[in-house]
Design a protein around this motif. Structure first.
Motif, mmCIF file in Angstrom:
data_model
loop_
_atom_site.group_PDB
_atom_site.id
_atom_site.type_symbol
_atom_site.label_atom_id
_atom_site.label_comp_id
_atom_site.label_asym_id
_atom_site.label_seq_id
_atom_site.Cartn_x
_atom_site.Cartn_y
_atom_site.Cartn_z
ATOM 1 N N MET A 123 0.824 -1.195 0.000
ATOM 2 C CA MET A 123 0.000 0.000 0.000
ATOM 3 C C MET A 123 0.864 1.252 0.000
ATOM 4 N N ALA A 124 1.824 1.327 0.937
ATOM 5 C CA ALA A 124 2.709 2.487 0.990
ATOM 6 C C ALA A 124 3.545 2.549 -0.284
ATOM 7 N N ARG A 125 3.942 1.352 -0.770
ATOM 8 C CA ARG A 125 4.765 1.315 -1.985
ATOM 9 C C ARG A 125 3.990 1.902 -3.142
ATOM 10 N N LEU A 181 -18.052 4.268 -2.166
ATOM 11 C CA LEU A 181 -16.917 4.823 -1.418
ATOM 12 C C LEU A 181 -15.645 4.825 -2.247
ATOM 13 N N THR A 182 -15.421 3.704 -2.934
ATOM 14 C CA THR A 182 -14.158 3.596 -3.659
ATOM 15 C C THR A 182 -14.076 4.610 -4.790
ATOM 16 N N LEU A 183 -15.206 5.075 -5.231
ATOM 17 C CA LEU A 183 -15.167 5.979 -6.386
ATOM 18 C C LEU A 183 -15.238 7.450 -5.995
ATOM 19 N N ILE A 184 -15.347 7.721 -4.682
ATOM 20 C CA ILE A 184 -15.445 9.120 -4.252
ATOM 21 C C ILE A 184 -14.262 9.937 -4.772
ATOM 22 N N GLY A 185 -13.074 9.362 -4.675
ATOM 23 C CA GLY A 185 -11.876 10.085 -5.092
ATOM 24 C C GLY A 185 -11.905 10.522 -6.539
ATOM 25 N N LEU A 206 -8.550 3.026 -1.417
ATOM 26 C CA LEU A 206 -9.798 2.604 -0.787
ATOM 27 C C LEU A 206 -10.258 1.271 -1.364
ATOM 28 N N TYR A 207 -10.145 1.163 -2.674
ATOM 29 C CA TYR A 207 -10.602 -0.054 -3.341
ATOM 30 C C TYR A 207 -9.835 -1.264 -2.835
ATOM 31 N N GLY A 208 -8.509 -1.058 -2.720
ATOM 32 C CA GLY A 208 -7.670 -2.142 -2.207
ATOM 33 C C GLY A 208 -8.014 -2.477 -0.773
ATOM 34 N N LEU A 209 -8.371 -1.458 -0.003
ATOM 35 C CA LEU A 209 -8.687 -1.674 1.406
ATOM 36 C C LEU A 209 -9.973 -2.466 1.571
ATOM 37 N N ARG A 249 -9.797 -8.763 -2.815
ATOM 38 C CA ARG A 249 -9.380 -9.423 -4.062
ATOM 39 C C ARG A 249 -8.460 -8.532 -4.889
ATOM 40 N N VAL A 250 -8.467 -7.207 -4.562
ATOM 41 C CA VAL A 250 -7.655 -6.276 -5.349
ATOM 42 C C VAL A 250 -6.368 -5.994 -4.600
ATOM 43 N N GLY A 251 -5.229 -6.117 -5.286
ATOM 44 C CA GLY A 251 -3.947 -5.864 -4.641
ATOM 45 C C GLY A 251 -3.521 -4.416 -4.820
ATOM 46 N N PHE A 252 -2.416 -4.059 -4.144
ATOM 47 C CA PHE A 252 -1.897 -2.691 -4.288
ATOM 48 C C PHE A 252 -0.766 -2.665 -5.297
#
Lengths: 532, 321
Positions: free
Chosen positions: B1-3, B246-250, B309-312, B316-319
């Motif tokens: 995530m940080a990466r 939520l994931t699409l708010i950004g 957010l999506y990854g969080l 199933r979705v990676g960072f």
């Protein structure tokens, strides 16, 4: 912060907003930031200055509120001393102006005003690095020098009769403005002057707030708080005036009419030098033709334009000088005479074709007329001019564009232009009609070129004798009637509606530009609450 | 995530650089003349010599690449240059105005999310019902209406016709001080209009998400266990139905910015968006470039937020960006 606190905060904000909104609006004019008392005045204006620094051109025509000039104009546009103790002494050859300064004047920060501030102001404006687009107006100055604390001497490059009229421009304090970048320093937003008012806040695009300067040399104004709200939209401005939020506003004729029967407010119609004209480019085969020029000049129905386009708030114009000015040459009024216009064109060989448009030597009597897009008054004038021209057999195609579009075309295509400065006839006429200024920036757009006019204009600005000057400008106006390189249409009155709660509001003769110095509040520092 | 966040931030630098050059190039090609804009009406009586001098002083006579390079070099040292239209340093313009815009956008966004969620849940309860049909039709209409048109309409109705809300500005004309009550009442109209332009999207997403969730096994199971309708709606359906929203708010940031541009201009709200419009029409290079970078950075940050957010929320979705 959890979702709940966010939600709570938002809910509280909204509730507060709705409550205050309701409270503020359920009682129009009941003092919620509105017209609280007669010692505070809130006025609505349509345009806002880009800067408040006199060094960049603010207040150059006087009445700047924050500042004073060496001289100032009274209600009749006569020069009166302000920061100068008296009117200047002018040398015999008209090239030296000496001002003796008023003593004991201080800037609103308490620092004393002296000759060095005057010298600093004029020299800074004239410096090449200063971005002041009006500095051309001070072209005549060769040098400005201080003689001791309280004398300033201007030396001119050439004798220039109206020079004193330019010295109404505001004087800036050297000890503040001299220590920062003239173009972007803090002073352009937070000015300090000697004037009757002190700026308390300027929210750009919204309003300028002033408070009375208790230390003003002319005494402390009775109106303690003065606010200028910048409201571009005419309808919104009228609405806010009606709701009581504003005490006065500038309005177009149509909206001012709605306040005509209002006994609590007065309408002021300021007479102006604000003209609208059509340039007739010398370098176009149709508009450069003398017969076409003379025909158009009498084919236009100026009276109808004043009545229909301006709701009567204006006057027919026959030149840059309005008909009610002492500088106007009686006898140069032109009657609307369509038959005579047709006759002139017939005699000159412009023959009517099958579509009603005339031709001569294979040239069709047709030309484009540009007006600035979005300016309703100019658009109306352009269309009225086109329809009047058509009756005489000349086709005018009105087109809208920005100045960027119009500029490359000015040499050969007509433009619906405007202008006007009341202080001296030289100011308009020299720029508009001198042949050497043809195509210089936006001056003399039509490239008007008449040797007799050139000579008279030179005479008019050199001579200090009022009779000689009057004769010179008479010559100019008569030549303009014989060879109209511009068709002048109207002079436009500026209308203002103000609460009838003060003694003192009145109007000066106003220029084309709507600065902060125009309107019945030009002398707000002299207003007194009415004794009821 | 940080990466992923780090990688994205690094990738943003060349994008922003290209954006600044693009701004300079487009401004140079635009039909507006910065000198005319600067001089205003005084320019119409100035001499040609004076106008030429002004062109040199403003530095707009120099080639595009040189101007851009100079601006960039000083911008990297923290000097954003001087705004011609505002006659003050660019950093001051941003400092004075950014807060008001953030306040406006935050209020509008909050209203849009709240109202959209409530209406979405109510409509999803009975898809095809009267409420659902009415609100959905309204949402599609709003989605098609341009923000400036909505703003003008609201201004005309609430201020000119009803006189119920102040028509513009930040405070009343007669008040010198910026008080909470003043700002709050002046914020209502612009915030409502801006939220109305964002609302349809939230509503439609929430409605769809909740309606889908209501048909899923866990919810049906909860209902079968006899849980209260409120628990089912808010506890189960809304929770899983809100995830995609939520994931699409950004990713809504760009629309929020363009919406704010128009709304602030109509309401003469002294925010950063109104300044952007002024900077664009008067070809104020330094201010325009700084504001465009700001807007682009906001968009990139919004997209990054979306992905994070999506990854969080979706294992199933990676960072991996």
């Amino acid at each position: 912060m959890t979702a709940r606190t966010v939600r709570g905060a938002v809910r509280a904000t909204l509730a507060a907003a709705l409550i205050t909104g309701a409270a503020a609006c359920s009682t129009p004019g009941a003092g919620v930031g509105g017209a609280a008392g007669t010692d505070s005045v809130v006025v609505g204006i349509a345009t806002e200055p880009e800067t408040l620094s006199p060094l960049l051109g603010y207040g150059k025509d006087g009445n700047s509120k924050i500042f004073d000039g060496l001289l100032t104009h009274d209600a009749d546009m006569k020069l009166r001393p302000a920061l100068a103790a008296s009117l200047p002494e002018v040398s015999e050859d008209g090239r030296t102006y000496s001002f003796t300064l008023r003593r004991g004047v201080t800037f609103s920060d308490g620092a004393p005003f002296s000759a060095k501030d005057v010298v600093f102001t004029y020299r800074t404006i004239l410096a090449p690095g200063t971005n002041n687009a009006s500095k051309t107006e001070l072209d005549a100055i060769e040098s400005v020098e201080a003689k001791g604390e309280d004398t300033v001497v201007f030396t001119l490059k050439y004798p220039y009769a109206p020079f004193a009229e330019r010295t109404v421009l505001p004087i800036a304090p050297e000890h503040i403005a001299g220590r920062q970048d003239v173009n972007s320093g803090d002073f352009t937003k937070r000015p300090v002057g000697t004037g009757p008012y002190v700026l308390t806040a300027w929210s750009k695009g919204e309003k300028l707030s002033f408070r009375a300067n208790p230390g003003h040399w002319g005494g402390e104004p009775a109106v303690k708080k003065f606010t200028m709200a910048v409201i571009k939209d005419d309808d919104v401005r009228a609405t806010r005036l009606r709701s009581g939020e504003l005490d006065g506003a500038i309005l177009p004729p149509g909206l001012a009419k709605g306040f005509a029967k209002d006994t609590t407010r007065r309408t002021y119609a300021a007479r102006t030098f604000d003209y609208r004209n059509v340039t007739l480019p010398t370098h176009h085969e149709v508009t450069g033709d003398l017969a076409v020029r003379r025909a158009l000049d009498i084919a236009v129905d100026r009276t109808a334009m004043v009545d229909r386009l301006l709701d009567g708030a204006g006057k027919p114009a026959f030149g840059p000088v309005p008909t009610d000015s002492p500088w106007f040459t009686a006898g140069t009024e032109r009657r609307h005479d369509l038959d005579r216009a047709r006759e002139i064109l017939d005699d000159a060989g412009w023959k009517e074709g099958h579509d009603g448009i005339r031709t001569k030597d294979g040239i069709r009597a047709s030309f484009p007329l540009w007006y600035t897009a979005g300016d309703k008054i100019r658009q109306d004038h352009a269309l009225a001019f086109a329809s009047d021209a058509k009756k005489a057999g000349i086709e005018v195609k009105a087109e809208a564009g920005t100045w960027e579009v119009i500029e490359p075309r000015m040499k050969t295509e007509a433009v619906l232009a405007g202008g006007g400065s009341p202080a001296d006839p030289d100011f308009d006429q020299y720029l508009l009609l001198t042949s050497s200024l043809g195509g210089d920036g936006f001056n003399n757009m039509a490239r008007y070129d008449d040797p007799a006019v050139d000579a008279a204009l030179a005479e008019g600005r050199r001579s200090a004798d009022p009779a000689v000057r009057k004769a010179a400008y008479d010559t100019v106006q008569r030549r303009l009637a014989e060879n109209p390189g511009y068709v002048f249409l109207t002079h436009i009155d500026h209308l203002y509606v103000v609460n009838d709660a003060w003694d003192g509001p009145g109007t000066q003769v106003e220029p084309h530009d709507h600065g902060l110095g125009t309107g019945p509040w030009w002398n707000v520092e002299d207003w007194k609450p009415q004794q009821k | 995530m940080a990466r992923m966040a780090g990688r994205r931030t690094l990738a943003a630098a060349p994008v922003l650089l290209a954006v600044t050059f693009g701004v300079f190039a487009i401004a140079a090609l635009s039909p507006f003349d910065p000198v005319k804009a600067y001089a205003g009406t005084a320019g119409l009586t100035a001499s040609q010599a004076e106008l030429d001098q002004l062109r040199i002083n403003l530095g707009v006579d120099r080639p595009l690449a040189a101007r851009w390079w100079d601006w960039l070099a000083s911008a990297l040292t923290g000097d954003l240059g001087t705004s011609a239209v505002m006659r003050q340093p660019v950093s001051d313009v941003i400092a004075e105005r950014l807060g008001w815009s953030v306040l406006l956008a935050a209020c509008a966004f909050a209203i849009a999310v709240l109202t959209g969620t409530v209406l979405g849940v109510l409509a999803a309860r009975r898809t095809g019902g009267a409420l659902d049909r009415t609100v959905s039709a309204l949402a599609y209409t709003l989605e098609a209406a341009p923000a400036f048109w909505l703003a003008l309409l609201a201004l005309w109705f609430f201020s000119v016709r009803l006189g119920a809300l102040p028509p513009g500005g930040l405070t009343d004309a007669g008040s010198d001080t910026v008080t909470f009550a003043q700002v709050a009442s002046h914020l209502v109209l612009p915030a409502l209009v801006l939220s109305a332009s964002q609302l349809p999207w939230f509503f439609l997403y929430v409605r769809q998400g909740v309606a889908d969730a209501l048909g899923e096994d866990p919810v049906r199971g909860a209902r079968a266990r006899g849980l209260a309708e409120r628990r089912v709606l808010l506890g189960h359906a809304l929770r899983s139905g809100m995830l995609p929203t939520l994931t699409l708010i950004g990713s809504r940031v760009p629309e929020l910015i363009t919406g704010a541009l128009l709304v602030e201009t109509v309401f003469s709200f002294p925010g950063i968006a109104a300044a952007t419009v002024q900077a664009a029409t008067s070809v104020d290079f330094p201010l325009l470039a700084a504001l465009t970078v700001l807007a682009s950075a906001a968009v990139l940050a919004g997209n990054l937020l979306s992905d994070l957010l999506y990854g969080l929320v979706d294992p199933r979705v990676g960072f991996d960006g």
